[in-house]
Design an enzyme around this catalytic site. Structure first.
Site, mmCIF file in Angstrom:
data_model
loop_
_atom_site.group_PDB
_atom_site.id
_atom_site.type_symbol
_atom_site.label_atom_id
_atom_site.label_comp_id
_atom_site.label_asym_id
_atom_site.label_seq_id
_atom_site.Cartn_x
_atom_site.Cartn_y
_atom_site.Cartn_z
ATOM 1 N N LYS A 148 47.205 40.813 35.673
ATOM 2 C CA LYS A 148 47.774 39.474 35.874
ATOM 3 C C LYS A 148 47.826 38.692 34.554
ATOM 4 O O LYS A 148 48.830 38.073 34.241
ATOM 5 C CB LYS A 148 46.932 38.662 36.885
ATOM 6 N N ARG B 19 42.482 32.328 45.669
ATOM 7 C CA ARG B 19 41.670 33.534 45.814
ATOM 8 C C ARG B 19 41.064 33.647 47.202
ATOM 9 O O ARG B 19 40.335 34.603 47.477
ATOM 10 C CB ARG B 19 40.538 33.453 44.802
ATOM 11 N N ARG C 251 37.968 48.492 29.427
ATOM 12 C CA ARG C 251 37.898 47.171 28.789
ATOM 13 C C ARG C 251 36.457 46.884 28.324
ATOM 14 O O ARG C 251 36.248 46.377 27.225
ATOM 15 C CB ARG C 251 38.358 46.110 29.795
ATOM 16 N N ARG D 175 32.835 39.727 28.326
ATOM 17 C CA ARG D 175 32.602 38.737 29.376
ATOM 18 C C ARG D 175 31.300 39.061 30.089
ATOM 19 O O ARG D 175 31.028 40.225 30.382
ATOM 20 C CB ARG D 175 33.748 38.809 30.393
ATOM 21 N N ARG E 297 32.916 42.383 42.441
ATOM 22 C CA ARG E 297 34.191 41.662 42.293
ATOM 23 C C ARG E 297 35.294 42.336 43.096
ATOM 24 O O ARG E 297 36.139 41.675 43.704
ATOM 25 C CB ARG E 297 34.576 41.557 40.811
HETATM 26 P P1 ATP Z 1 40.566 40.098 35.435
HETATM 27 O O1 ATP Z 1 39.508 41.144 35.324
HETATM 28 O O2 ATP Z 1 41.938 40.678 35.649
HETATM 29 O O3 ATP Z 1 40.530 39.052 34.357
HETATM 30 P P2 ATP Z 1 38.981 38.836 37.420
HETATM 31 O O4 ATP Z 1 39.414 38.431 38.782
HETATM 32 O O5 ATP Z 1 37.884 39.810 37.343
HETATM 33 O O6 ATP Z 1 40.310 39.322 36.764
HETATM 34 P P3 ATP Z 1 38.920 36.126 36.398
HETATM 35 O O7 ATP Z 1 40.192 35.836 37.127
HETATM 36 O O8 ATP Z 1 38.840 35.778 34.977
HETATM 37 O O9 ATP Z 1 38.523 37.646 36.496
HETATM 38 O O10 ATP Z 1 37.750 35.386 37.215
HETATM 39 C C1 ATP Z 1 36.398 35.531 36.837
HETATM 40 C C2 ATP Z 1 35.493 34.893 37.890
HETATM 41 O O11 ATP Z 1 35.773 33.480 37.974
HETATM 42 C C3 ATP Z 1 35.647 35.395 39.323
HETATM 43 O O12 ATP Z 1 34.939 36.590 39.565
HETATM 44 C C4 ATP Z 1 35.104 34.196 40.112
HETATM 45 O O13 ATP Z 1 33.696 34.163 40.094
HETATM 46 C C5 ATP Z 1 35.593 33.001 39.317
HETATM 47 N N1 ATP Z 1 36.898 32.494 39.822
HETATM 48 C C6 ATP Z 1 38.080 32.539 39.161
HETATM 49 N N2 ATP Z 1 39.066 32.000 39.915
HETATM 50 C C7 ATP Z 1 38.491 31.610 41.074
HETATM 51 C C8 ATP Z 1 38.962 31.009 42.271
HETATM 52 N N3 ATP Z 1 40.256 30.699 42.426
HETATM 53 N N4 ATP Z 1 38.081 30.772 43.271
HETATM 54 C C9 ATP Z 1 36.793 31.060 43.134
HETATM 55 N N5 ATP Z 1 36.266 31.635 42.045
HETATM 56 C C10 ATP Z 1 37.093 31.912 41.013
#
Ligand code: ATP
Length: 191
Positions: free
Chosen positions: A13, A88, A127, A137, A148
């Site tokens: 994304k 989400r 990654r 991260r 996750r």
């Molecule tokens: P990617 O690995 O592709 O970056 P990801 O979903 O693992 O995707 P992020 O989108 O950066 O990572 O989100 C990291 C964390 O931030 C999530 O695991 C969650 O704890 C929190 N988070 C992000 N967006 C939301 C949301 N809309 N609602 C609740 N928690 C969120």
């Protein structure tokens, strides 16, 4: 043009959002990046979010909805935005509908990047391995990764039928090359 990019962690994304940002001069709103910035700044939201994120859970719907609501009011969103990481949960998707209607805005395309689970594990492991420890991260580790993906399946995947039922969902093969995925997205937004 306002877009939503949907997909599990590691679906690509962020990569696609950056490309759309450059191509269409619209703004990427990554809630993950916004939360990491809140943590780095030591704000109240950041303090609340830190442990939740590190354990792979979800920050509360109220906090996230308010964060996005304030952000889309900023002047740089006038030309359009790409929601990356929001909504989400179904509750967030419902709140987003109400919020946008209040602001007189709408989403033009909801684009799902579909990727098999095994590939997601491989991508995120790569990654992790390729990022120096200091830059990694804090939620990119083996234990949190499984959590996750489970949280995605249980809490986020239900928003896919939510948008499909509204006739708003477009699905893209997220396992194709980055350029092929971009091309598929371009076809959708040009339609
Ligand atoms: P990617 O690995 O592709 O970056 P990801 O979903 O693992 O995707 P992020 O989108 O950066 O990572 O989100 C990291 C964390 O931030 C999530 O695991 C969650 O704890 C929190 N988070 C992000 N967006 C939301 C949301 N809309 N609602 C609740 N928690 C969120």
């Amino acid at each position: 043009m306002n877009l939503i990019l949907l997909g599990p962690p590691g679906a690509g994304k962020g990569t696609q959002a950056k490309r759309l940002e450059d191509k269409f001069k619209i703004v990427q709103l990554s809630t993950g990046d916004m939360l990491r910035a809140a943590i780095a700044s030591g704000s109240e939201v950041g303090l609340k979010a830190k442990n939740i994120i590190d354990s792979g859970g979800l920050v509360s719907d109220d906090i996230m909805v308010q964060m996005i609501s304030e952000r889309v009011d900023e002047p740089d969103c006038k030309n359009g935005f790409i929601l990356d990481g929001f909504p989400r949960t179904v509750a967030q998707a419902e709140a987003l509908d109400v919020m946008l209607a209040d602001k007189g805005l709408q989403i033009d395309h909801v684009i799902e990047l579909k990727v098999d689970e095994g590939i997601l594990f491989d991508r995120i492991r790569t990654r992790i391995a390729e990022t120096p420890e200091a830059e990694r991260r804090s939620d990119d580790n083996e234990e949190t990764l499984k959590k996750r993906l489970d949280v995605f399946k249980e809490q986020t995947a239900p928003i896919i039928p939510y948008y499909a039922d509204k006739g708003a969902l477009k699905t893209v093969d997220g396992m194709a090359s980055i350029d092929e995925v971009s091309a598929q997205i371009d076809t959708i937004v040009a339609a």
